[in-house]
Design a protein around this motif. Sequence first.
Motif, PDB file in Angstrom:
ATOM      1  N   GLY A  14       9.816   3.021   0.947  1.00  0.00           N
ATOM      2  CA  GLY A  14       9.702   2.658  -0.469  1.00  0.00           C
ATOM      3  C   GLY A  14      10.160   3.807  -1.354  1.00  0.00           C
ATOM      4  N   SER A  15       9.386   4.089  -2.399  1.00  0.00           N
ATOM      5  CA  SER A  15       9.831   5.055  -3.421  1.00  0.00           C
ATOM      6  C   SER A  15       9.044   6.360  -3.388  1.00  0.00           C
ATOM      7  CB  SER A  15       9.693   4.417  -4.808  1.00  0.00           C
ATOM      8  OG  SER A  15      10.524   3.287  -4.893  1.00  0.00           O
ATOM      9  N   ALA A  16       8.220   6.578  -2.356  1.00  0.00           N
ATOM     10  CA  ALA A  16       7.266   7.685  -2.450  1.00  0.00           C
ATOM     11  C   ALA A  16       7.582   8.873  -1.544  1.00  0.00           C
ATOM     12  CB  ALA A  16       5.865   7.169  -2.135  1.00  0.00           C
ATOM     13  N   ALA A  17       8.751   8.897  -0.881  1.00  0.00           N
ATOM     14  CA  ALA A  17       9.007   9.980   0.075  1.00  0.00           C
ATOM     15  C   ALA A  17       9.781  11.120  -0.573  1.00  0.00           C
ATOM     16  CB  ALA A  17       9.792   9.421   1.260  1.00  0.00           C
ATOM     17  N   SER A  60      10.594   2.777 -12.793  1.00  0.00           N
ATOM     18  CA  SER A  60      11.838   3.339 -13.358  1.00  0.00           C
ATOM     19  C   SER A  60      12.063   4.825 -13.057  1.00  0.00           C
ATOM     20  CB  SER A  60      11.855   3.099 -14.884  1.00  0.00           C
ATOM     21  OG  SER A  60      11.669   1.732 -15.165  1.00  0.00           O
ATOM     22  N   GLY A  61      11.612   5.250 -11.868  1.00  0.00           N
ATOM     23  CA  GLY A  61      11.908   6.624 -11.442  1.00  0.00           C
ATOM     24  C   GLY A  61      11.005   7.685 -12.013  1.00  0.00           C
ATOM     25  N   HIS A  62       9.903   7.278 -12.706  1.00  0.00           N
ATOM     26  CA  HIS A  62       9.007   8.342 -13.214  1.00  0.00           C
ATOM     27  C   HIS A  62       7.525   7.999 -13.079  1.00  0.00           C
ATOM     28  CE1 HIS A  62       8.542   6.683 -17.526  1.00  0.00           C
ATOM     29  NE2 HIS A  62       9.509   5.935 -17.039  1.00  0.00           N
ATOM     30  N   VAL A  86       0.871  -1.188   0.000  1.00  0.00           N
ATOM     31  CA  VAL A  86       0.000   0.000   0.000  1.00  0.00           C
ATOM     32  C   VAL A  86       0.905   1.235   0.000  1.00  0.00           C
ATOM     33  CG1 VAL A  86      -1.993   1.135   1.054  1.00  0.00           C
ATOM     34  CG2 VAL A  86      -1.754  -1.347   1.225  1.00  0.00           C
ATOM     35  N   GLY A  87       1.653   1.376  -1.090  1.00  0.00           N
ATOM     36  CA  GLY A  87       2.487   2.560  -1.315  1.00  0.00           C
ATOM     37  C   GLY A  87       1.796   3.417  -2.364  1.00  0.00           C
ATOM     38  N   THR A  88       2.587   3.912  -3.310  1.00  0.00           N
ATOM     39  CA  THR A  88       2.050   4.829  -4.324  1.00  0.00           C
ATOM     40  C   THR A  88       0.894   4.198  -5.105  1.00  0.00           C
ATOM     41  OG1 THR A  88       4.335   5.591  -4.613  1.00  0.00           O
ATOM     42  CG2 THR A  88       2.747   6.255  -6.290  1.00  0.00           C
ATOM     43  N   MET A  89       1.196   3.121  -5.810  1.00  0.00           N
ATOM     44  CA  MET A  89       0.194   2.538  -6.712  1.00  0.00           C
ATOM     45  C   MET A  89      -0.855   1.760  -5.921  1.00  0.00           C
ATOM     46  SD  MET A  89       1.287   3.661  -9.525  1.00  0.00           S
ATOM     47  CE  MET A  89       2.827   4.492  -9.973  1.00  0.00           C
ATOM     48  N   GLU A 124       0.418  -3.981   3.831  1.00  0.00           N
ATOM     49  CA  GLU A 124       1.637  -3.178   3.686  1.00  0.00           C
ATOM     50  C   GLU A 124       2.655  -3.620   4.735  1.00  0.00           C
ATOM     51  OE1 GLU A 124       3.158  -0.781   1.730  1.00  0.00           O
ATOM     52  OE2 GLU A 124       4.715  -0.981   3.268  1.00  0.00           O
ATOM     53  N   ARG A 125       3.882  -3.882   4.282  1.00  0.00           N
ATOM     54  CA  ARG A 125       4.886  -4.397   5.229  1.00  0.00           C
ATOM     55  C   ARG A 125       5.350  -3.331   6.223  1.00  0.00           C
ATOM     56  NH1 ARG A 125       9.856  -6.514   2.124  1.00  0.00           N
ATOM     57  NH2 ARG A 125      10.691  -6.614   4.208  1.00  0.00           N
ATOM     58  N   PHE A 126       5.377  -2.047   5.808  1.00  0.00           N
ATOM     59  CA  PHE A 126       5.777  -0.952   6.709  1.00  0.00           C
ATOM     60  C   PHE A 126       4.518  -0.178   7.102  1.00  0.00           C
ATOM     61  CE2 PHE A 126       9.624  -1.532   3.957  1.00  0.00           C
ATOM     62  CZ  PHE A 126      10.432  -2.101   4.933  1.00  0.00           C
TER      63      PHE A 126
HETATM   64  C1  LIG Z   1      14.375   9.966  -5.664  1.00  0.00           C
HETATM   65  C2  LIG Z   1      13.147   9.697  -6.476  1.00  0.00           C
HETATM   66  C3  LIG Z   1      12.591  10.721  -7.210  1.00  0.00           C
HETATM   67  C4  LIG Z   1      11.462  10.486  -8.001  1.00  0.00           C
HETATM   68  N1  LIG Z   1      10.911  11.532  -8.686  1.00  0.00           N
HETATM   69  C5  LIG Z   1       9.776  11.338  -9.396  1.00  0.00           C
HETATM   70  C6  LIG Z   1       9.136  12.435 -10.018  1.00  0.00           C
HETATM   71  O1  LIG Z   1       9.596  13.595  -9.915  1.00  0.00           O
HETATM   72  N2  LIG Z   1       7.988  12.202 -10.704  1.00  0.00           N
HETATM   73  C7  LIG Z   1       7.443  10.953 -10.810  1.00  0.00           C
HETATM   74  O2  LIG Z   1       6.407  10.806 -11.457  1.00  0.00           O
HETATM   75  N3  LIG Z   1       8.027   9.887 -10.219  1.00  0.00           N
HETATM   76  C8  LIG Z   1       9.161  10.054  -9.517  1.00  0.00           C
HETATM   77  N4  LIG Z   1       9.765   9.010  -8.867  1.00  0.00           N
HETATM   78  C9  LIG Z   1       9.220   7.665  -9.064  1.00  0.00           C
HETATM   79  C10 LIG Z   1       8.028   7.351  -8.212  1.00  0.00           C
HETATM   80  O3  LIG Z   1       8.167   7.874  -6.922  1.00  0.00           O
HETATM   81  C11 LIG Z   1       7.847   5.845  -8.213  1.00  0.00           C
HETATM   82  O4  LIG Z   1       7.759   5.407  -9.569  1.00  0.00           O
HETATM   83  C12 LIG Z   1       6.616   5.391  -7.469  1.00  0.00           C
HETATM   84  O5  LIG Z   1       6.602   5.915  -6.161  1.00  0.00           O
HETATM   85  C13 LIG Z   1       6.602   3.849  -7.419  1.00  0.00           C
HETATM   86  O6  LIG Z   1       5.420   3.431  -6.796  1.00  0.00           O
HETATM   87  P1  LIG Z   1       5.239   1.931  -6.277  1.00  0.00           P
HETATM   88  O7  LIG Z   1       3.856   1.822  -5.789  1.00  0.00           O
HETATM   89  O8  LIG Z   1       5.740   1.000  -7.335  1.00  0.00           O
HETATM   90  O9  LIG Z   1       6.301   1.797  -5.071  1.00  0.00           O
HETATM   91  P2  LIG Z   1       6.151   2.263  -3.541  1.00  0.00           P
HETATM   92  O10 LIG Z   1       5.485   3.572  -3.450  1.00  0.00           O
HETATM   93  O11 LIG Z   1       7.514   2.128  -2.939  1.00  0.00           O
HETATM   94  O12 LIG Z   1       5.174   1.183  -2.930  1.00  0.00           O
HETATM   95  C14 LIG Z   1       5.522  -0.165  -2.774  1.00  0.00           C
HETATM   96  C15 LIG Z   1       5.015  -0.607  -1.430  1.00  0.00           C
HETATM   97  O13 LIG Z   1       5.000  -2.036  -1.368  1.00  0.00           O
HETATM   98  C16 LIG Z   1       5.320  -2.379  -0.041  1.00  0.00           C
HETATM   99  N5  LIG Z   1       5.736  -3.780  -0.002  1.00  0.00           N
HETATM  100  C17 LIG Z   1       6.821  -4.320  -0.590  1.00  0.00           C
HETATM  101  N6  LIG Z   1       6.899  -5.643  -0.312  1.00  0.00           N
HETATM  102  C18 LIG Z   1       5.816  -5.954   0.467  1.00  0.00           C
HETATM  103  C19 LIG Z   1       5.372  -7.155   1.076  1.00  0.00           C
HETATM  104  N7  LIG Z   1       6.028  -8.308   0.960  1.00  0.00           N
HETATM  105  N8  LIG Z   1       4.235  -7.105   1.821  1.00  0.00           N
HETATM  106  C20 LIG Z   1       3.547  -5.944   1.960  1.00  0.00           C
HETATM  107  N9  LIG Z   1       3.963  -4.774   1.419  1.00  0.00           N
HETATM  108  C21 LIG Z   1       5.075  -4.776   0.665  1.00  0.00           C
HETATM  109  C22 LIG Z   1       6.433  -1.397   0.301  1.00  0.00           C
HETATM  110  O14 LIG Z   1       6.678  -1.317   1.675  1.00  0.00           O
HETATM  111  C23 LIG Z   1       5.895  -0.112  -0.307  1.00  0.00           C
HETATM  112  O15 LIG Z   1       5.145   0.649   0.628  1.00  0.00           O
HETATM  113  C24 LIG Z   1      10.889   9.207  -8.068  1.00  0.00           C
HETATM  114  C25 LIG Z   1      11.442   8.157  -7.299  1.00  0.00           C
HETATM  115  C26 LIG Z   1      12.552   8.405  -6.505  1.00  0.00           C
HETATM  116  C27 LIG Z   1      13.149   7.285  -5.707  1.00  0.00           C
END
Ligand SMILES: Cc1cc2nc3c(=O)[nH]c(=O)nc-3n(C[C@H](O)[C@H](O)[C@H](O)COP(=O)(O)OP(=O)(O)OC[C@H]3O[C@@H](n4cnc5c(N)ncnc54)[C@H](O)[C@@H]3O)c2cc1C
Length: 373
Positions: free
Chosen positions: A36-39, A334-336, A5-8, A27-29
Amino acid sequence: MVVGVGTMGAAACYHLAGRGARVLGLERFDIPNAMGSAAGFSRMIRLAYFEHPDYVPLLRRSYQLWDELQAELGLEIIKITGGVYLGPPGAEVLEGSLSSVRQHDLPHEWLDAAEAARRFPQFKIPDDFRCLHDHQAGLVLPERAVAGYAELALRRGAELHGQEPVLSWEPAGDGFIVRTPRANYAAAKLLFCGGAWTSKLVADLGVRLTVTRQPMAWVWPKKPALFELGAMPVWIMEHRDGSNHYGFPMLPGSPGFKVASHVRGAPADADQLDRAPREADEQVVRRVLQNHIPEANGPLLSMRICMYTNSPDHQFIVDRHPRHSNVTIACGFSGHGFKFASALGQVLAELTLDGRSSLPIEFLGLSRFGVKQ
Ligand SMILES: Cc1cc2nc3c(=O)[nH]c(=O)nc-3n(C[C@H](O)[C@H](O)[C@H](O)COP(=O)(O)OP(=O)(O)OC[C@H]3O[C@@H](n4cnc5c(N)ncnc54)[C@H](O)[C@@H]3O)c2cc1C
């Protein structure tokens, strides 16, 4: 069941619950968390999208849904500042943005170095650089957006558990059994949004994801007034070697001018990430400040380490699992990816509940890597 339960994941829980589905998000945290990647207080949103013109329709829907989220929460989530993309002739950030502009007829301005320097005095711009001004660009507030989607998902009836990691999952009958330290759950459908942990959760995706360590820095400018929100746009500067830096105006409540590099950092394991900032991390941002934004080159206030989860072509993976039609995967952002979370929440709810999405996401499928469904 939504794993992560992070970004997506938070956005998907909101849309799934809005569709009337019975949702459990694990959510593990914490929800939200900075692991994760959302701070980091800001994420850029752009419409003249240099990564690929096919993202533009998804971006249009993302803007709409960020507006809806902020209306529903009564909180500001997105700020439109305009964006400037700077680079030498042929720079990917310019050529790619121009191809989105042309294909989708997007409002923009094309400036030479002298005009760009006159309008944006924050930057020292080499004479041969060019500038694309994307009027629709701005930023999304990530902590607020994830917390907001989680809160509204709960109010819509979703059940969300923080501090409960998914340890394993396997098919059972028509559905799946999901194991955590607290319980074994039965789920009819699974949605994996595990960010940097995706390869550990879904080992048989058929695509290699690479996690990289990505530092961000905040400095206190020598002339703060130049860098305030309202005084400057979000920006990306591509250098002659193809690397680039990007940053944001200063935001009330999160002191300092944020600068980071979009170059993929050192490969990392999400469970063993070196979260301590290093001097070399600061040097990466010092270089761009010294050479191109000298009035911002003041004392360091803070650094944070984040993670990119890179797909082989740096485009997202949003698809059904190759062998389990009731498993949906969202990874490899991939960072976007952040700016798309609002629209992808809708897409992921549709893929999970209907097996297909009404938004154009074919280009994000696993088939482009030769993975057969
Ligand atoms: C420095 C940086 C700058 C960025 N800048 C931009 C930007 O300017 N614009 C933009 O559009 N994007 C940007 N991004 C990219 C964007 O933030 C990421 O693409 C996005 O947050 C990814 O979302 P996610 O849901 O995949 O990951 P996350 O938001 O990390 O969510 C994943 C979640 O899954 C949880 N999880 C993992 N394993 C388990 C498990 N076994 N059980 C339960 N929970 C679990 C994690 O704890 C985490 O909370 C940036 C990223 C970084 C690192």
